[in-house]
Design an enzyme around this catalytic site. Structure first.
Site, PDB file in Angstrom:
ATOM      1  N   ASP A 143     -12.546   9.035  -8.358  1.00 50.65           N
ATOM      2  CA  ASP A 143     -11.825   8.000  -7.224  1.00 50.65           C
ATOM      3  C   ASP A 143     -11.292   7.759  -5.936  1.00 50.65           C
ATOM      4  O   ASP A 143     -10.637   9.115  -5.537  1.00 50.65           O
ATOM      5  CB  ASP A 143     -10.131   7.222  -8.131  1.00 50.65           C
ATOM      6  CG  ASP A 143      -9.536   5.382  -8.502  1.00 50.65           C
ATOM      7  OD1 ASP A 143     -10.906   5.226  -7.640  1.00 50.65           O
ATOM      8  OD2 ASP A 143      -8.860   5.577  -8.430  1.00 50.65           O
ATOM      9  N   TYR A 145      -9.221   6.664  -2.157  1.00 45.79           N
ATOM     10  CA  TYR A 145      -8.133   6.066  -1.850  1.00 45.79           C
ATOM     11  C   TYR A 145      -8.614   5.258  -0.458  1.00 45.79           C
ATOM     12  O   TYR A 145      -7.760   5.628   0.136  1.00 45.79           O
ATOM     13  CB  TYR A 145      -7.291   7.046  -1.919  1.00 45.79           C
ATOM     14  CG  TYR A 145      -5.802   6.887  -1.703  1.00 45.79           C
ATOM     15  CD1 TYR A 145      -5.254   6.549  -2.573  1.00 45.79           C
ATOM     16  CD2 TYR A 145      -5.103   7.614  -0.603  1.00 45.79           C
ATOM     17  CE1 TYR A 145      -3.581   5.917  -2.881  1.00 45.79           C
ATOM     18  CE2 TYR A 145      -3.514   7.545  -0.701  1.00 45.79           C
ATOM     19  CZ  TYR A 145      -2.744   6.388  -1.236  1.00 45.79           C
ATOM     20  OH  TYR A 145      -1.600   6.657  -1.388  1.00 45.79           O
ATOM     21  N   HIS A 150      -2.883  -0.349   1.096  1.00 42.81           N
ATOM     22  CA  HIS A 150      -2.333   0.813  -0.494  1.00 42.81           C
ATOM     23  C   HIS A 150      -1.212   1.724   0.141  1.00 42.81           C
ATOM     24  O   HIS A 150      -0.439   2.407   0.046  1.00 42.81           O
ATOM     25  CB  HIS A 150      -2.812   0.605  -1.371  1.00 42.81           C
ATOM     26  CG  HIS A 150      -2.838   1.415  -2.467  1.00 42.81           C
ATOM     27  ND1 HIS A 150      -1.930   0.511  -3.542  1.00 42.81           N
ATOM     28  CD2 HIS A 150      -3.226   2.642  -2.678  1.00 42.81           C
ATOM     29  CE1 HIS A 150      -1.928   1.924  -4.183  1.00 42.81           C
ATOM     30  NE2 HIS A 150      -2.552   2.588  -4.204  1.00 42.81           N
ATOM     31  N   GLU A 214      -4.509  -1.132 -11.530  1.00 44.58           N
ATOM     32  CA  GLU A 214      -4.996  -0.834  -9.602  1.00 44.58           C
ATOM     33  C   GLU A 214      -6.341  -1.966  -9.430  1.00 44.58           C
ATOM     34  O   GLU A 214      -7.421  -1.763  -9.959  1.00 44.58           O
ATOM     35  CB  GLU A 214      -4.814  -0.093  -9.431  1.00 44.58           C
ATOM     36  CG  GLU A 214      -4.268   1.349  -8.735  1.00 44.58           C
ATOM     37  CD  GLU A 214      -3.975   2.871  -8.336  1.00 44.58           C
ATOM     38  OE1 GLU A 214      -5.187   2.793  -8.386  1.00 44.58           O
ATOM     39  OE2 GLU A 214      -3.148   2.950  -7.923  1.00 44.58           O
ATOM     40  N   GLU A 216      -9.649  -2.474  -7.902  1.00 41.01           N
ATOM     41  CA  GLU A 216     -10.439  -1.788  -6.682  1.00 41.01           C
ATOM     42  C   GLU A 216     -11.729  -2.369  -7.499  1.00 41.01           C
ATOM     43  O   GLU A 216     -12.109  -2.903  -7.978  1.00 41.01           O
ATOM     44  CB  GLU A 216     -10.860  -0.166  -7.465  1.00 41.01           C
ATOM     45  CG  GLU A 216      -9.520   0.391  -7.644  1.00 41.01           C
ATOM     46  CD  GLU A 216      -9.228   2.443  -7.341  1.00 41.01           C
ATOM     47  OE1 GLU A 216     -10.561   2.203  -7.694  1.00 41.01           O
ATOM     48  OE2 GLU A 216      -7.770   2.279  -8.249  1.00 41.01           O
ATOM     49  N   ASP A 248      -7.791   0.775 -12.400  1.00 40.34           N
ATOM     50  CA  ASP A 248      -7.793   1.918 -12.696  1.00 40.34           C
ATOM     51  C   ASP A 248      -5.741   1.932 -13.218  1.00 40.34           C
ATOM     52  O   ASP A 248      -5.437   1.960 -12.543  1.00 40.34           O
ATOM     53  CB  ASP A 248      -7.715   2.503 -11.109  1.00 40.34           C
ATOM     54  CG  ASP A 248      -6.987   4.331 -11.132  1.00 40.34           C
ATOM     55  OD1 ASP A 248      -7.034   4.890 -12.005  1.00 40.34           O
ATOM     56  OD2 ASP A 248      -6.419   4.484 -10.222  1.00 40.34           O
ATOM     57  N   ARG A 252       2.687   4.989 -13.715  1.00 38.83           N
ATOM     58  CA  ARG A 252       3.355   5.735 -12.267  1.00 38.83           C
ATOM     59  C   ARG A 252       4.441   6.504 -12.656  1.00 38.83           C
ATOM     60  O   ARG A 252       4.559   7.733 -11.816  1.00 38.83           O
ATOM     61  CB  ARG A 252       3.974   4.303 -11.409  1.00 38.83           C
ATOM     62  CG  ARG A 252       3.143   3.167 -11.380  1.00 38.83           C
ATOM     63  CD  ARG A 252       2.187   3.388 -10.495  1.00 38.83           C
ATOM     64  NE  ARG A 252       1.324   2.571 -10.092  1.00 38.83           N
ATOM     65  CZ  ARG A 252       0.113   2.978  -8.939  1.00 38.83           C
ATOM     66  NH1 ARG A 252      -0.484   4.533  -8.853  1.00 38.83           N
ATOM     67  NH2 ARG A 252      -0.803   1.727  -9.040  1.00 38.83           N
ATOM     68  N   GLN A 255       2.790   9.578 -13.068  1.00 41.93           N
ATOM     69  CA  GLN A 255       2.165  10.360 -12.033  1.00 41.93           C
ATOM     70  C   GLN A 255       2.731  10.378 -11.316  1.00 41.93           C
ATOM     71  O   GLN A 255       3.100  11.931 -10.487  1.00 41.93           O
ATOM     72  CB  GLN A 255       1.632   8.844 -11.300  1.00 41.93           C
ATOM     73  CG  GLN A 255       0.968   8.929  -9.904  1.00 41.93           C
ATOM     74  CD  GLN A 255       0.145   8.165  -9.534  1.00 41.93           C
ATOM     75  OE1 GLN A 255       0.178   7.226  -9.842  1.00 41.93           O
ATOM     76  NE2 GLN A 255      -0.882   7.854  -8.689  1.00 41.93           N
ATOM     77  N   TYR A 259       1.611  14.677 -10.373  1.00 44.18           N
ATOM     78  CA  TYR A 259       0.661  14.107  -9.425  1.00 44.18           C
ATOM     79  C   TYR A 259       0.494  15.661  -8.179  1.00 44.18           C
ATOM     80  O   TYR A 259      -0.259  16.490  -7.539  1.00 44.18           O
ATOM     81  CB  TYR A 259       0.919  13.476  -8.509  1.00 44.18           C
ATOM     82  CG  TYR A 259       1.862  12.769  -7.342  1.00 44.18           C
ATOM     83  CD1 TYR A 259       2.782  12.917  -7.201  1.00 44.18           C
ATOM     84  CD2 TYR A 259       1.283  12.601  -5.662  1.00 44.18           C
ATOM     85  CE1 TYR A 259       3.803  13.271  -6.015  1.00 44.18           C
ATOM     86  CE2 TYR A 259       1.850  13.219  -4.886  1.00 44.18           C
ATOM     87  CZ  TYR A 259       3.492  12.724  -5.444  1.00 44.18           C
ATOM     88  OH  TYR A 259       3.995  12.646  -4.050  1.00 44.18           O
ATOM     89  N   LYS A 268      -3.389   8.767 -14.783  1.00 50.05           N
ATOM     90  CA  LYS A 268      -5.617   7.821 -15.179  1.00 50.05           C
ATOM     91  C   LYS A 268      -6.207   7.855 -15.944  1.00 50.05           C
ATOM     92  O   LYS A 268      -7.085   6.731 -15.826  1.00 50.05           O
ATOM     93  CB  LYS A 268      -5.285   8.273 -13.644  1.00 50.05           C
ATOM     94  CG  LYS A 268      -4.700   8.514 -11.910  1.00 50.05           C
ATOM     95  CD  LYS A 268      -4.318   6.970 -11.811  1.00 50.05           C
ATOM     96  CE  LYS A 268      -3.662   7.030 -10.725  1.00 50.05           C
ATOM     97  NZ  LYS A 268      -4.117   5.372  -9.851  1.00 50.05           N
ATOM     98  N   THR A 272      -9.841   3.797 -18.186  1.00 52.50           N
ATOM     99  CA  THR A 272     -10.430   2.937 -16.334  1.00 52.50           C
ATOM    100  C   THR A 272     -11.278   1.659 -16.546  1.00 52.50           C
ATOM    101  O   THR A 272     -12.194   2.155 -17.742  1.00 52.50           O
ATOM    102  CB  THR A 272     -11.026   4.306 -15.838  1.00 52.50           C
ATOM    103  OG1 THR A 272     -10.765   4.881 -15.282  1.00 52.50           O
ATOM    104  CG2 THR A 272     -11.314   3.013 -14.441  1.00 52.50           C
ATOM    105  N   GLU A 388       3.291  -1.605  -5.788  1.00 51.02           N
ATOM    106  CA  GLU A 388       3.346  -2.706  -4.253  1.00 51.02           C
ATOM    107  C   GLU A 388       3.884  -3.909  -4.671  1.00 51.02           C
ATOM    108  O   GLU A 388       5.431  -4.474  -3.679  1.00 51.02           O
ATOM    109  CB  GLU A 388       2.137  -3.054  -3.452  1.00 51.02           C
ATOM    110  CG  GLU A 388       1.327  -1.899  -3.211  1.00 51.02           C
ATOM    111  CD  GLU A 388      -0.230  -1.676  -3.090  1.00 51.02           C
ATOM    112  OE1 GLU A 388      -0.458  -2.298  -2.215  1.00 51.02           O
ATOM    113  OE2 GLU A 388      -0.857  -1.456  -4.001  1.00 51.02           O
TER     114      GLU A 388
HETATM  115 MN    MN Z   1      -7.306   4.529  -8.233  1.00 51.25          MN
END
Ligand code: MN
Length: 442
Positions: A143, A145, A150, A214, A216, A248, A252, A255, A259, A268, A272, A388
């Site tokens: 994945d 970015y 974002h 997410e 994507e 995805d 949070r 994460q 992370y 994650k 998916t 977001e």
């Molecule tokens: Mn992602």
């Protein structure tokens, strides 16, 4: 239309499958995406075997039947013969000249006035009567970015003074994802993990409280490369078969705690979701656009640059997220749209992501999956994730036409990603959709 298009993109082309001619159809004869399906089995009955099919209007053309029961030009039999074995891998490994040859043959066969129509009419299934499978089982999933809006918005939440790290405009950022939990959506179980009730509290092992999606695109590798042999920008797109939607799912709270310093892990890897139809890069030809960067940004390093990329590297795809809560569903209310954005807002193009992935000598294989990263638009309402849209959970927002609000996903929420391409002089095509419903934690 542009120099990449051919007769298969002619907007005047219509299909004898009449549902394909509807102005808002995702799968007109100009699209021709590949997928795997099987007829729905009656309750208690044994499943039918998987087949490879082409979406046309609201139908699926069964390629095993089409190979056996319809006359084709001689050079098409070997290609259809591979797909008649009910797997996409061998066909995708053949490369773009073969992909284009089959696309042209399917276009002619499904177009109005085709002499093959009486044969192929017997090889159609209503999409409503089939269930879709994963087009391929990805061996590996990465994945990226690449959505700069974002990256800036999420960066601001964590580092108000320094949202975009200094590497962002030089190197496509990515992490190695988990292939085993890639699926088509359906039920998505809320994960459990280490979460904290406040910054100072010790973590506990509990159901995720900040579950997110997410928005994507998934990029599917057609032709692999050998270990130690990077793919150049000049040939990067020869290795890329096409695209699907990709959600995805992200925990949070897990994460934020896990992370640093190595990036996302269990936040994650629990799920998916991808859409089931592979839309080829060839079908996207009318929607290709120059890869552009704002004035003053660094030029890509030579191994991430090409004339083709500057002229056509980006893709104009409108992307949408829709949400239906359990209460909406019970009340018979339709899903509401949470955001709309465009793949043109990616800072890196598909070719750059693939070339960069192999630039250290790493090998990719047929069926490998690359996520672009969350594709948000520049406006706050165009965020491609709830992180977001709710500003890190600080500002819950009301769902249009409802008294419910959200900062993160609740059990029973159904998230649907949709995408389509529109351009003057071209037939609209769509990617279809991928839906997932949040199930209570185990
Ligand atoms: Mn992602």
């Amino acid at each position: 239309m542009n120099s990449l298009t051919d007769i298969t993109h002619d907007p005047a082309l219509r299909s004898w499958v009449t549902s394909a001619n509807a102005p808002d159809a995702d799968f007109p004869v100009q699209n021709l995406p590949l997928g795997r399906f099987r007829p729905k089995a009656a309750a208690g009955a044994e499943h039918h075997p998987w087949r490879v099919g082409v979406a046309i209007g609201d139908q699926v053309l069964d390629l095993r039947l089409a190979h056996a029961q319809c006359p084709w030009p001689d050079e098409i039999y070997p290609l259809l013969g591979l797909l008649a074995q009910d797997e996409l891998t061998a066909f995708l490994a053949l490369g773009r000249p073969s992909w284009r040859r089959l696309r042209l043959a399917l276009s002619m066969a499904l177009a109005e006035h085709s002499e093959q129509a009486p044969f192929l009419d017997l090889c159609l299934h209503a999409q409503a009567d089939v269930e879709m499978g994963l087009p391929l089982t990805p061996r590996d999933y990465t994945d990226f970015y690449a959505g700069i809006h974002h990256a800036v918005t999420v960066g601001k939440l964590m580092r108000p003074d320094n949202p975009l790290l200094p590497n962002y405009k030089w190197v496509p950022i990515g992490y190695h994802g988990r292939a085993s939990s890639v699926g088509l959506g359906g039920g998505v179980r809320r994960p459990r993990g280490q979460v904290k009730s406040s910054a100072d509290a010790p973590p506990i092992y509990a159901p995720c409280r900040r579950l997110d999606y997410e928005l994507e695109l998934g990029l599917w590798v057609g032709v692999g490369n050998d270990l130690g042999h990077p793919v150049s920008m000049a040939s990067a797109e020869d290795h890329l078969y096409g695209v699907s939607l990709l959600n995805d799912w992200s925990a949070r709270d897990m994460q934020a705690w896990e992370y640093q310093p190595l990036g996302p892990f269990l936040a994650k890897s629990f799920a998916t979701s991808v859409s089931p139809w592979l839309v080829s890069l060839d079908a996207l030809a009318p929607f290709r656009r120059p890869a552009q960067r704002p004035e003053g940004d660094p030029e890509p390093l030579p191994y991430l640059d090409s004339d083709f990329n500057r002229a056509f590297g980006a893709v104009d795809i409108t992307l949408e997220v829709w949400l239906q809560t359990a209460r909406m569903r019970e009340g018979g209310l339709p899903a509401v749209r949470l955001s709309q954005s465009n793949a043109l807002d990616a800072y890196w193009t598909p070719a750059q992501l693939l070339a960069h992935h192999t630039s250290n000598g790493c090998n990719l294989a047929t069926g490998d999956l690359l996520g672009t990263g969350t594709l948000s638009g520049p406006a706050p309402a165009q965020g491609g994730s709830l992180l977001e849209l709710s500003q890190g959970g600080k500002q819950p927002f009301t769902l249009a036409g409802s008294d419910e609000s959200r900062s993160f996903l609740e059990d029973g929420d159904t998230v649907t990603l949709r995408a389509y391409c529109q351009a003057p002089g071209a037939m609209r095509i769509g990617l279809g959709q991928v839906s997932g419903t949040v199930l209570p934690s185990f």
